[in-house]
Write a protein that holds these residues in place. Structure first.
Motif, short mmCIF file in Angstrom:
data_model
loop_
_atom_site.label_atom_id
_atom_site.label_comp_id
_atom_site.label_asym_id
_atom_site.label_seq_id
_atom_site.Cartn_x
_atom_site.Cartn_y
_atom_site.Cartn_z
N ILE A 1 7.82 -29.03 -16.98
CA ILE A 1 7.88 -27.75 -16.31
C ILE A 1 7.66 -26.60 -17.31
CG2 ILE A 1 9.64 -26.25 -14.95
CD1 ILE A 1 10.50 -28.96 -13.85
N ASN A 2 8.50 -26.61 -18.36
CA ASN A 2 8.12 -25.58 -19.26
C ASN A 2 6.97 -25.27 -19.99
OD1 ASN A 2 11.02 -25.17 -18.88
ND2 ASN A 2 11.64 -26.02 -20.81
N ASP A 3 6.23 -26.31 -20.09
CA ASP A 3 4.93 -25.95 -20.23
C ASP A 3 3.92 -25.31 -19.56
OD1 ASP A 3 3.14 -27.08 -22.69
OD2 ASP A 3 2.08 -28.13 -20.87
N HIS A 4 4.58 -25.10 -18.29
CA HIS A 4 3.46 -24.10 -17.60
C HIS A 4 3.37 -22.81 -18.36
CE1 HIS A 4 7.29 -21.90 -16.45
NE2 HIS A 4 6.32 -21.02 -16.18
N ILE A 5 4.24 -22.24 -19.02
CA ILE A 5 3.95 -21.13 -19.79
C ILE A 5 2.90 -21.22 -20.68
CG2 ILE A 5 5.88 -21.16 -21.31
CD1 ILE A 5 4.51 -18.08 -19.20
N VAL A 6 2.78 -22.28 -21.48
CA VAL A 6 2.01 -22.66 -22.55
C VAL A 6 0.70 -22.56 -22.00
CG1 VAL A 6 1.29 -24.30 -24.34
CG2 VAL A 6 3.59 -23.73 -23.91
N GLN A 7 0.61 -23.44 -20.66
CA GLN A 7 -0.70 -23.50 -20.02
C GLN A 7 -1.23 -22.12 -19.35
OE1 GLN A 7 -2.61 -26.10 -20.53
NE2 GLN A 7 -0.55 -26.95 -21.66
N THR A 8 -0.24 -21.33 -19.18
CA THR A 8 -0.66 -20.05 -18.63
C THR A 8 -1.29 -19.19 -19.71
OG1 THR A 8 1.08 -19.74 -17.16
CG2 THR A 8 0.45 -17.74 -17.94
N ILE A 9 -0.68 -19.26 -21.13
CA ILE A 9 -1.22 -18.43 -22.03
C ILE A 9 -2.72 -19.17 -22.41
CG2 ILE A 9 -1.12 -17.96 -24.64
CD1 ILE A 9 1.99 -17.90 -23.98
N PHE A 10 -2.67 -20.59 -22.69
CA PHE A 10 -4.19 -21.05 -22.90
C PHE A 10 -5.15 -20.73 -22.01
CE2 PHE A 10 -2.01 -24.93 -25.09
CZ PHE A 10 -1.84 -24.36 -26.46
N MET A 11 -4.61 -20.75 -20.55
CA MET A 11 -5.55 -20.42 -19.59
C MET A 11 -6.24 -18.87 -19.67
SD MET A 11 -4.02 -22.41 -16.35
CE MET A 11 -5.02 -21.58 -14.98
N LEU A 12 -5.11 -17.90 -19.73
CA LEU A 12 -5.65 -16.73 -19.88
C LEU A 12 -6.22 -16.22 -21.17
CD1 LEU A 12 -2.18 -15.12 -18.77
CD2 LEU A 12 -4.34 -15.46 -17.38
N LYS A 13 -6.06 -17.08 -22.37
CA LYS A 13 -6.68 -16.75 -23.48
C LYS A 13 -8.23 -17.45 -23.65
CE LYS A 13 -3.48 -15.60 -26.97
NZ LYS A 13 -3.53 -15.38 -28.52
#
Length: 592
Positions: free
Chosen positions: A457-469
């Motif tokens: 669940i918390n990893d969604h923010i990591v994936q958000t950053i990866f996707m946006l970058k």
């Protein structure tokens, strides 16, 4: 010499206007620069700029200027132009060549008229009526099409009454016409570029809506969250921009930065598309795609039937009294019922699992039942990969609850922890992707999530950053990933994914953190919790301020500016909006 000087001045003006037009990004200001620049070059008394309608069947008035009559409408004036678009075709579909502007748009040719009163080709009856009413004298007209790089007419520039050095009305000379046409060409390019930029913005906004929609389709309340968090963030940012004193006195956002904030807000949780909804919605400890309590219940059912069978077999054997056998069966059945009730209660996760409760689970787990069917039949390839292949063949005694090797689901591929390190993420992937062990899940201390679930669940923010970058953002959107990726950080550095402290975070990222928490507390569409009232939510957040989880300055602005109230009136249910005294939640007030 004077004539040469005048030509040089006009060329210089044309060049300067071209540069100014290419740099201008505000639509209304661009319209004004085009018309005012053209008027200035030929000292025209008035002019009108038309743009083609979307249906390409008319010319829409964009801006009108007239010095003598002191007319200024459209553009940045804020005064609407009360005239309907000029029609290019009549009701029968015939081209309208009677109007000089529509004819110019249809033919793509410049029209230069020395005196409108001496022309029969075009209908100037409306112009003459206007002159009679106002006492004005419309004489010379220069009407020039605005063509884009494809040669398509996108508008028309019309100038009225050129004036000489002594302010007398003269015709638009052959020397000035090519310059106005050159300006019109530059204006068309600038307008087309602006439209293309706007189209790209609209496309990207639609892309954001598609992402939010896909999240919404997976989990409706999360989709609402993706809409409401940007709304709160914008409210807070607007109040910060309005501040004239205090910590936000110097804070302001440019037009580009507002767009940047809009994009960041809309995509702040885009990484949730990677989070399985059964984890986000995990309502019981044994839940995966379905609630596995049904498997456990069936084992108890089997155990109860085995108990009855044992009783019946004892009666047939006649080795013990029926009363003794019956008492033993009833005691065992009651014990099984009680044990299952405890397992079921533990599965809900409503109370803290103290050590003694965990020990009881372990004791219950030691109960056994006999499996008579091969449990490797009917499995998927993925499930079979987690089996060793040397499992004992049935009948096999099995524990009532177990943590089996195949309950542990490894990562599909080797996790690239170097990528986490490169981004400065403090949170790192756990050894395994999931652990479905029954005892492991039932023994969760609080709530229903395992460490693996929580990481996912918390990893969604990591994936958000990866996707946006991974997106090639232009310069004006360079901070989207940072603004969107910081809303789970805390001011004391105990947040995630980077463990940033207050001074390491931008103000928009801190704003989004406040918005994210307030929305989560007040949301009425979560399936796993009741919505909190305004006072309950603000009280919880005030404690978070004391614990340095939320920015104190933003919290005070959030309260004193009434953002909480404005949001509540628009988004909360009536029963959530209770009486609030913000003085109870202001940190400095509470400290006095």
């Amino acid at each position: 010499m004077a004539s040469v000087h005048k030509k040089e001045e006009r060329y210089r003006t044309l060049i300067e206007l071209g540069i100014a037009l290419s740099a201008e990004r505000n639509h209304n200001r661009l319209m004004e620069k085009i018309l005012q620049g053209a008027k200035s070059m030929c000292n025209a008394d008035g002019g009108t700029l038309y743009l083609m309608t979307e249906a390409k069947d008319g010319l829409r008035f964009e801006i009108m200027l007239n010095d003598t009559l002191n007319i200024a409408m459209g553009g940045t004036t804020g005064k609407p132009i009360p005239f309907p678009p000029l029609r290019l075709y009549d009701d029968e579909g015939k081209a309208n060549h009677k109007n000089v502007s529509s004819s110019c748009a249809l033919t793509g040719q410049t029209v230069n008229i020395a005196d409108a009163y001496d022309v029969d080709k075009y209908d100037f009856s409306g112009t003459k009526a206007f002159d009679t009413k106002t006492g004005y004298r419309s004489k010379s007209f220069l009407t020039v099409p605005l063509k884009n790089y494809e040669g398509e007419v996108i508008g028309v520039l019309q100038l009225i009454n050129a004036r000489d050095g002594r302010n007398r009305i003269v015709e638009f000379g052959p020397d000035i016409t090519p310059l106005i046409e050159a300006l019109a060409s530059q204006a068309a390019v600038a307008l087309d570029n602006q439209r293309l930029i706007e189209a790209q913005k609209n496309l990207f906004k639609s892309f954001i809506q598609v992402i939010a929609g896909s999240i919404d389709a997976k989990s409706p309340y999360t989709g609402g969250h993706c809409h409401r968090v940007p709304a709160i963030t914008f409210m807070l940012a607007e109040k910060a921009c309005e501040a004239t004193e205090g910590p936000f006195a110097d804070f302001n956002l440019t037009e580009d930065e507002w767009y940047e904030l809009e994009v960041a807000g809309g995509l702040h949780d885009c990484g949730k598309v990677t989070t399985p909804e059964y984890i986000v919605d995990k309502a019981t400890k044994l839940e995966t795609i379905y609630n596995r309590i049904h498997e456990v219940r069936m084992r108890f059912e089997v155990a109860k039937r085995d108990t009855v069978i044992t009783y019946l077999e004892g009666l047939v054997a006649g080795e013990e009294k029926a009363e003794t056998l019956k008492a033993r069966m009833d005691a065992e059945l009651a014990a099984l019922d009680d044990d299952f009730a405890f397992v079921a209660e533990s599965n809900v996760g409503g109370e803290f699992m103290a050590p003694d409760k965990v020990e009881r689970l372990k004791t219950i787990a030691e109960r056994s039942w006999v499996r008579t069917l091969d449990d490797t039949l009917g499995l998927s390839l993925d499930e079979m990969r987690r089996r060793t292949g040397d499992e004992p063949k049935p009948p096999v005694p099995e524990k009532m609850l177990a943590d089996k090797d195949w309950h542990v689901i490894p990562h599909e591929v080797n996790v690239d922890t170097a990528r986490y390190d490169a981004e400065g993420f403090k949170m790192k992937p756990l050894e395994n992707r999931y652990n479905l062990g029954e005892l492991y899940n039932l023994a969760i201390g609080r709530g229903t999530l395992t460490a693996e679930d929580r990481f996912k669940i918390n990893d969604h923010i990591v994936q958000t950053i990866f996707m946006l970058k991974a997106l090639p953002f232009p310069k004006n959107l360079a901070r989207v990933a940072e603004w969107a990726g910081g809303h789970h950080e805390k001011m004391d550095g105990t947040g995630y994914p980077k463990g940033l402290k207050r001074d390491e975070m931008s103000l928009p990222a801190r704003m989004m953190a406040v918005a994210d928490i307030f929305e989560a507390l007040t949301a009425a569409d979560r399936p796993y919790k009741k919505p909190k009232t305004l006072s309950e939510s603000l009280k919880i957040m005030s404690f978070m301020v004391k614990d340095q989880h939320i920015d104190q300055d933003l919290w005070e602005l959030f309260l004193t500016s009434g953002v909480w109230k404005d949001y509540a009136e628009k988004y909360l249910r009536p029963e959530q909006v209770d009486a609030v005294d913000i003085a109870n939640y202001l940190p400095r007030k509470a400290a006095e």
